[in-house]
Design a protein around this motif. Structure first.
Motif, short mmCIF file in Angstrom:
data_model
loop_
_atom_site.label_atom_id
_atom_site.label_comp_id
_atom_site.label_asym_id
_atom_site.label_seq_id
_atom_site.Cartn_x
_atom_site.Cartn_y
_atom_site.Cartn_z
N SER A 17 0.77 -1.17 0.01
CA SER A 17 0.06 0.17 0.05
C SER A 17 0.87 1.29 -0.07
CB SER A 17 -0.82 -0.10 1.32
OG SER A 17 -0.22 -0.06 2.44
N PRO A 19 3.10 4.17 -1.47
CA PRO A 19 3.10 4.75 -3.03
C PRO A 19 4.29 4.53 -3.58
CG PRO A 19 2.00 6.05 -1.35
CD PRO A 19 2.55 5.06 -0.64
N GLN A 22 4.64 0.88 -4.63
CA GLN A 22 3.67 0.58 -5.72
C GLN A 22 4.34 1.12 -7.22
OE1 GLN A 22 0.04 2.47 -4.92
NE2 GLN A 22 -0.79 0.64 -3.39
N LYS A 23 5.16 2.19 -6.98
CA LYS A 23 5.94 2.68 -8.18
C LYS A 23 6.77 1.60 -8.49
CE LYS A 23 4.91 7.55 -7.60
NZ LYS A 23 5.51 8.90 -7.32
N ASP A 82 -2.80 -2.03 -11.47
CA ASP A 82 -3.52 -1.61 -9.99
C ASP A 82 -2.27 -0.94 -9.49
OD1 ASP A 82 -5.74 -2.83 -10.44
OD2 ASP A 82 -5.52 -4.82 -9.45
N SER A 83 -0.97 -1.29 -9.61
CA SER A 83 -0.05 -0.72 -8.81
C SER A 83 -0.12 0.87 -9.17
CB SER A 83 1.22 -1.06 -9.25
OG SER A 83 1.64 -0.78 -10.46
N SER A 85 -3.20 2.55 -9.49
CA SER A 85 -4.44 2.67 -9.15
C SER A 85 -4.73 2.92 -7.65
CB SER A 85 -5.48 1.53 -9.64
OG SER A 85 -5.34 1.38 -10.82
N ALA A 86 -5.59 4.02 -7.27
CA ALA A 86 -5.93 4.07 -5.81
C ALA A 86 -6.99 3.08 -5.45
CB ALA A 86 -6.71 5.77 -5.84
N LYS A 87 -7.79 2.76 -6.38
CA LYS A 87 -8.61 1.51 -5.95
C LYS A 87 -8.55 0.43 -6.73
CE LYS A 87 -12.33 3.31 -2.93
NZ LYS A 87 -13.92 3.32 -2.70
N LYS A 88 -8.33 -0.66 -6.24
CA LYS A 88 -7.77 -1.74 -7.14
C LYS A 88 -8.85 -2.72 -7.22
CE LYS A 88 -3.38 -1.58 -5.34
NZ LYS A 88 -3.37 -0.29 -4.77
#
Length: 310
Positions: A17, A19, A22-23, A82-83, A85-88
């Protein structure tokens, strides 16, 4: 078959989760997925266009590369998107489709690895009968049975998944839909379904691994009667197969042959066999195989020559 559900969509929590992480996930798995597509498509094109790669081993390698592409595609694109996206969010129908695809192409990979081991066993242990036993017609029948077996297995998985009622919450602690994380969300006693799931998937993974290891033990034993050059060539081929088998079956056995418990490492282990192994297989089967490398060079030379003539 779908029970009355108050849940029409799920939210995938993904690998992290954070950020920044996730990138990193986006960059790493985008490279992995592109590498998987390029590597396996190159193998498929080489086998299709080369006259020297017409043996059963390369016939099965063609379908292993195809299964690799499809297995990775069943999970990697959504993980990549999804990585960022705010909501997966994934709908119920998409989730069930992913369960089916994941098990269909995962099982296909298992069966193709078994067929490749059988091919090596016959080639090394019964060389005089090899052309008869592993004829083109026999190979086509075997690969057809592998498709049918994969379909039956994945249908069994999806039937179990469709029997699960979901009343909320709808947070899946995973980066993809699979039966194990879905069982945690079902608003019913899942003991019987979990038992059927472990019996189905776990039995396929474990029994297939035993069959593969037995075949390679028999191959290694039979190599004692061969010349040093023949042993070297056979060991080179079998080593590539063994590496692919261990990389794929290790994570599968860890995930699918244990009681309904989850560990923090589950997601990373699943990533390894759904995305990592399809990426590594082309490397394993090309770096240690002179015939494939030579065929690829010829294919590239032909393409370059044809482009220059234009």
């Amino acid at each position: 078959m779908q029970p009355n559900n108050s849940v029409t969509e799920f939210i995938l929590l993904g690998l992290t989760s954070d950020p920044m992480r996730q990138k990193m996930v986006f960059v790493i798995f985008f490279i992995f997925y592109v590498g998987t597509l390029v590597g396996n498509l190159l193998i498929i094109m080489t086998i299709k266009s080369s006259r020297t790669l017409g043996s059963p081993m390369y016939f099965f390698l063609f379908y292993l590369s195809l299964a690799d592409i499809c297995l990775s595609t069943s999970t990697a694109p959504r993980l990549i998107v999804d990585s960022l996206s705010a909501k997966k969010i994934i709908s119920y129908s998409e989730c069930m489709t992913q369960v089916f695809a994941l098990h269909f192409f995962g099982c296909m990979e298992i069966f193709v690895l078994i067929l490749m081991a059988v091919d090596r066993y016959v080639a090394i242990c019964k060389p005089l009968r090899y052309p008869t036993i592993m004829s083109r017609q026999v190979c086509i029948i075997l690969i057809t049975l592998a498709w049918i077996g994969s379909f039956i297995h994945s249908m069994a998985q999806i039937v179990l998944a469709l029997r699960l009622p979901f009343c909320g919450p709808n947070l899946i602690d995973h980066y993809c839909c699979d039966l194990q994380p879905l069982l945690k969300l079902a608003c019913m006693d899942t003991y019987v379904i979990n038992l059927l799931w472990v019996t189905n998937s776990g039995a396929i993974c474990s029994s297939s691994f035993v069959i593969l290891m037995t075949s390679y033990i028999l191959i290694l034993h039979s190599l004692q009667n061969h010349s040093a050059e023949a042993r070297k060539k056979a060991l080179s081929t079998c080593t590539s197969h063994l590496i692919a088998v261990i990389l794929f079956f290790g994570p599968c056995i860890f995930i699918y042959t244990r009681p309904p418990t989850t560990f923090p490492t589950d997601k990373m282990v699943a990533v390894f066999y759904t995305i990592g192994t399809p990426f590594l297989n082309p490397i394993i089967y090309t770096l240690r195989n002179a015939e494939v490398k030579n065929a690829m060079r010829k294919l590239c030379h032909v393409k370059i020559t044809s482009e220059n003539k234009r």
